[in-house]
Design an enzyme around this catalytic site. Structure first.
Site, PDB file in Angstrom:
ATOM      1  N   GLU A 248      -8.881  19.762 -38.756  1.00 19.74           N
ATOM      2  CA  GLU A 248      -9.448  18.184 -38.260  1.00 19.74           C
ATOM      3  C   GLU A 248      -8.204  17.135 -39.184  1.00 19.74           C
ATOM      4  O   GLU A 248      -8.633  17.385 -40.377  1.00 19.74           O
ATOM      5  CB  GLU A 248     -10.811  18.060 -38.749  1.00 19.74           C
ATOM      6  CG  GLU A 248     -11.423  16.847 -38.205  1.00 19.74           C
ATOM      7  CD  GLU A 248     -11.535  15.741 -38.954  1.00 19.74           C
ATOM      8  OE1 GLU A 248     -10.508  14.738 -39.018  1.00 19.74           O
ATOM      9  OE2 GLU A 248     -12.347  15.316 -39.721  1.00 19.74           O
ATOM     10  N   CYS A 282     -10.699   9.108 -41.234  1.00 21.62           N
ATOM     11  CA  CYS A 282      -9.838   9.596 -40.258  1.00 21.62           C
ATOM     12  C   CYS A 282     -10.064   8.973 -38.885  1.00 21.62           C
ATOM     13  O   CYS A 282      -9.100   8.586 -38.242  1.00 21.62           O
ATOM     14  CB  CYS A 282      -9.809  11.196 -39.983  1.00 21.62           C
ATOM     15  SG  CYS A 282      -9.358  12.240 -41.565  1.00 21.62           S
TER      16      CYS A 282
END
Length: 479
Positions: A248, A282
């Site tokens: 990720e 993110c």
């Protein structure tokens, strides 16, 4: 606070040099930890391997394993206030984030995956082979290396840890060197819950410690959350050794404000979506695409709202935005502000470090740029700080093209009163998650992960069970 490493049920200082964890609100040393050597990592992996095949863990009945996860969840909830305060001191996020979001989300994940333990099933299937019974089993992988980031240390660890343990794996955790303390505290609670020694091991340190874990031949899977550059290295290494890998990685999330959107109604969601945890997310909304006729209105309102946010120590209940995690992140934000101004973007608010009482910490003012072009670096590169960019568009038919004109594909947001418009754009945007008329939302049951350079694989939901198991086919002759 615990600063030793946990290896095979023993707390040890490790053999490497010391490094410090700083309080980002003050710049002062919070704790001193040790860098795990290759020998320390080997000891942790071998301890995990012994635990994996032990009757105390490998032979544990599913209901008993579920009970252990529930016990960890209960203990984390019981100590939530102290763990949240520790997270705030070490990472900088306000207590409203650590106590109101990070710790509760971790508890939720532990309970959610405890529920999966007794429901991990294979299938039976009719084969075109006579007199054969066929079925599949989902089995654990073995030792999993979990490498976690510094922006949400505890929460993202549990995203990986809960499904890994639910499936019967054992783990070696390598937290980010900037923010290791909540991981070590959770390891204490895992011990207290009665999880057998060696099932969960924690080694501290920086990149070399992570490389040793990735390269260890007994590690069967790596789960990594962090930068795209490091993720590429890990993915390549896992490919050479044929390890399973979940990545990720970074993001540059677009937020599309359609021409019919209610700007005032969307403003709060966009502000929070862009500046949660001081932009160290993110999936932070960092590219705002606004109809050119309403660009100025939106940009000025966004800048005005951002300018009212109060910077301060995350332990202060009046704080809206805490510090960035390190001096390096402050320097990165300042560098991109300078780049944005050089490229011709209009700085509406922020753009510098505050002075006075906050000068000793790693603070940076919430920053909004208007009149940003698609080719500007501040619109294309991940800044990971409180820097927002507003881009005007002329043709609604180009929105998906503009949003997709990036290497990243982690998340996106769409704001529109027309549900048809919103869902058409949601189909066209290449991102792992799309939120419509809302700021970021997360749930243990909802798959999470990125497309393109934002990663491989998914966390959360059933997808995480698949990520921590492999399928075995069993054929039985009936004659």
């Amino acid at each position: 606070m615990r600063t030793d490493m946990l290896i095979g049920g023993e707390w040890t200082t490790g053999g490497g040099p010391a490094f410090t964890s700083l309080n980002p609100a003050t710049g002062e040393v919070l704790a001193e930890l040790r860098e795990a050597t290759e020998t320390d990592v080997d000891a942790a992996v071998r301890a995990a391997q012994r635990a994996f095949v032990s009757p105390e863990w490998g032979g544990l009945l599913p209901a008993a394993r579920a009970g252990l996860l529930l016990r960890v969840a209960d203990l984390l909830e019981e100590h939530a206030q102290d763990v949240a305060a520790l997270e705030t001191r070490d990472q900088g996020q306000p207590l409203g984030v650590s106590a109101g979001f990070s710790v509760p989300n971790a508890v939720e994940h532990l309970r959610y995956y405890a529920g999966w333990v007794t429901k991990i099933t294979g299938i039976t299937a009719p084969l075109s082979v006579p007199d054969v019974d066929y079925r599949t089993r989902r089995e654990p992988l073995g030792v999993c290396g979990l490498i976690t980031p510094w922006n949400f240390p505890l929460m993202i660890l549990v995203w990986k840890l809960a499904p890994a343990l639910a499936c019967g794996n054992t783990v070696v955790v390598k937290p980010a060197e900037q923010t290791s303390l909540s991981t070590l505290r959770l390891a204490e609670l895992i011990e207290e819950a009665g999880v057998p020694a060696g099932v969960v091991n924690v080694v501290t340190g920086g990149p070399e410690t992570g490389r040793a874990l990735v390269r260890h031949p007994l590690v069967k899977k790596i789960s990594f959350t962090g930068s795209t550059a490091v993720g590429r290295e890990i993915g390549a290494e896992c490919g050479r050794s044929l390890k399973k890998v979940s990545l990720e990685l970074g993001g540059k999330a677009p937020s599309i404000i359609a021409a019919d959107a209610d700007i005032d109604a969307s403003l709060q969601g966009n502000l929070l979506g862009g500046l949660l945890n001081s932009g160290q997310v993110c999936a932070a909304y960092t590219r705002f695409y606004v109809d050119a006729r309403r660009h100025d209105e939106f940009a000025e309102k966004l800048a005005g709202a951002a300018g009212t946010l109060r910077l301060g120590d995350g332990l202060d209940p009046e704080t809206h935005l805490g510090p960035l995690v390190s001096a390096e992140q402050v320097e990165q934000a300042a560098r991109y502000v300078a780049i944005g101004e050089e490229e011709g973007a209009e700085l509406l608010t922020g753009g510098s470090r505050p002075d006075g009482a906050l000068a000793a910490g790693f603070f940076f003012e919430p920053t909004v740029f208007a009149g940003v072009r698609q080719d500007m670096r501040i619109a294309r590169e991940e800044i990971f700080g409180p820097v927002l960019t507003v881009l005007p568009y002329e043709d609604p038919e180009e929105l998906a093209v503009l949003a997709n004109d990036t290497d990243y594909g982690l998340a996106a947001a769409i704001w529109s009163r027309d549900i048809g418009t919103a869902n058409r754009l949601a189909r066209q945007v290449k991102a792992g998650t799309v939120w419509i008329n809302m700021m970021q939302g997360l749930d243990a049951a909802a798959a999470w992960g990125g497309m393109k350079s934002s990663g491989l694989g998914r966390e959360m939901g059933w997808e995480a069970i698949e990520a921590y198991t492999e399928v075995k086919s069993v054929w039985t002759s009936l004659v």
